[in-house]
Design a protein around this motif. Structure first.
Motif, PDB file in Angstrom:
ATOM      1  N   TRP A  78       4.851  39.805 -16.454  1.00 26.66           N
ATOM      2  CA  TRP A  78       5.703  39.933 -15.258  1.00 26.66           C
ATOM      3  C   TRP A  78       5.077  39.180 -14.084  1.00 26.66           C
ATOM      4  O   TRP A  78       5.753  38.458 -13.360  1.00 26.66           O
ATOM      5  N   GLY A  79       3.766  39.344 -13.904  1.00 24.39           N
ATOM      6  CA  GLY A  79       3.087  38.644 -12.821  1.00 24.39           C
ATOM      7  C   GLY A  79       3.168  37.140 -12.977  1.00 24.39           C
ATOM      8  O   GLY A  79       3.394  36.412 -12.001  1.00 24.39           O
ATOM      9  N   SER A  81       5.502  35.496 -14.497  1.00 20.82           N
ATOM     10  CA  SER A  81       6.887  35.048 -14.283  1.00 20.82           C
ATOM     11  C   SER A  81       7.224  34.905 -12.806  1.00 20.82           C
ATOM     12  O   SER A  81       8.174  34.190 -12.454  1.00 20.82           O
ATOM     13  N   LYS A  82       6.480  35.561 -11.954  1.00 21.11           N
ATOM     14  CA  LYS A  82       6.744  35.509 -10.516  1.00 21.11           C
ATOM     15  C   LYS A  82       6.134  34.259  -9.862  1.00 21.11           C
ATOM     16  O   LYS A  82       6.300  34.046  -8.663  1.00 21.11           O
ATOM     17  N   LEU A  83       5.432  33.455 -10.661  1.00 20.43           N
ATOM     18  CA  LEU A  83       4.789  32.259 -10.112  1.00 20.43           C
ATOM     19  C   LEU A  83       5.663  31.014 -10.218  1.00 20.43           C
ATOM     20  O   LEU A  83       5.204  29.906  -9.953  1.00 20.43           O
ATOM     21  N   GLY A  84       6.898  31.196 -10.618  1.00 18.99           N
ATOM     22  CA  GLY A  84       7.827  30.073 -10.689  1.00 18.99           C
ATOM     23  C   GLY A  84       7.438  29.064 -11.741  1.00 18.99           C
ATOM     24  O   GLY A  84       7.111  29.415 -12.880  1.00 18.99           O
ATOM     25  N   GLY A  87       4.307  29.538 -13.766  1.00 21.65           N
ATOM     26  CA  GLY A  87       4.176  30.775 -14.530  1.00 21.65           C
ATOM     27  C   GLY A  87       3.738  30.556 -15.959  1.00 21.65           C
ATOM     28  O   GLY A  87       2.921  31.318 -16.495  1.00 21.65           O
TER      29      GLY A  87
END
Length: 310
Positions: A78-79, A81-84, A87
């Protein structure tokens, strides 16, 4: 094309392994798994508990490991995936420590060097770092055979199985696999005091390695351009339902006999031979390393192809 997370993780592992500087700073994730297993062992595997209670304690240990690593893997995914757009690279970095291509190779090299130098004492010490059997009485053939067996079996445990579960289950998949594999290594033994407590870890490890073991045998035969008949004939000669597949494949490729009688804690176990042919020696260990390198390269091709097709 999908993000090549698995391909990048393989590349990082091949190029860097798990650097000593990083290890000295933060250790390795399997160390945390080992500490959790040891804590459960002390509480639930006491000799005053019944066999049933110890088995249930082992089941609980495995369930806790799965929960911790599964939830942790989901959180990491999840973390990332939040990095665009970055990720996928973060996911590859988080999967990287679970692979062991370079580590396996680095452990075999000292064995080869010692045999080349005709230093049997150093060869025994080097191979003792990667096998669980007694090494004090080994001759050159014993050392070479043990090194080949370890390389073949560890190709499944350290490369194919983590890669398979990364592709199938992402970060949760690869880290649950590593946690279960660590538990099997530490407590998944048939001997006391782990016969009951380690039962669940051993059975789950067998299940999670069922497909990877067969894939590893296939890749070894492709990389070695042969070994199919011997691999199939001797695949069940090992006590493990999985380890016999890559070992038999490697024996077939090299045209040597592996396994056979070996000493553990001073007791000789009359294990069956795997394969047909000559006694293993230094040239066979060197060739096994080359087959291992080519098999790892095939993993890269598979990971890249899956990323391209996804």
């Amino acid at each position: 094309m999908a993000e090549p997370v698995a391909l990048m993780a393989l590349a990082l592992d091949a190029a860097l392994g798990w650097p000593a500087r990083i290890h000295s700073l933060v250790g390795h994730p399997v160390g945390a798994f080992a500490r959790l297993i040891a804590w459960c062992d002390r509480g639930w595997n006491r000799p005053d508990r019944s066999r049933r209670a110890r088995r249930m304690g082992g089941v609980a240990t495995v369930l806790i490991l799965i929960a911790v690593t599964g939830v942790g893997g989901l959180a990491l995914a999840w973390g990332a995936s939040k990095l665009g757009s970055a990720g996928w690279l973060a996911a590859a970095l988080l999967a990287w420590p679970a692979l062991a291509q370079r580590s396996l190779d680095q452990h075999v090299v000292p064995v080869i060097k010692a045999l080349r130098a005709d230093d049997i004492v150093a060869a025994r010490a080097a191979v003792g770092m990667i096998v669980g059997r007694d090494t004090a009485g080994m001759d050159r053939a014993d050392v070479a055979r043990a090194g080949i067996e370890s390389l073949a079996e560890s190709f499944c445990d350290g490369v194919i199985a983590p890669l398979f579960w990364l592709l199938v289950g992402g970060l949760p998949g690869i880290w649950v696999l590593k946690a279960v594999n660590t538990a099997d290594s530490l407590i998944g033994h048939k001997e006391e005091p782990y016969r009951d407590f380690g039962w669940a870890a051993a059975r789950l490890d067998d299940a999670m390695n069922f497909i990877p073991a067969r894939l590893s045998a296939l890749l070894i035969c492709v990389a070695g351009s042969g070994g199919w008949a011997i691999g199939w004939r001797y695949r069940r000669a090992h006590a493990s339902p999985n380890a016999g597949w890559p070992e038999a494949a490697m024996a077939g490729v090299l045209k040597v006999r592996l396994a056979g009688p070996a000493s553990y804690d001073g007791e000789v176990m009359d294990k069956p031979w795997i394969g047909e042919g000559n006694e293993a020696g230094l040239p066979d260990l060197i060739r096994a390393r080359h087959v291992y390198h080519r098999a790892c390269a095939l993993c890269w091709v598979v990971a890249g192809g899956i990323a391209w097709l996804a």
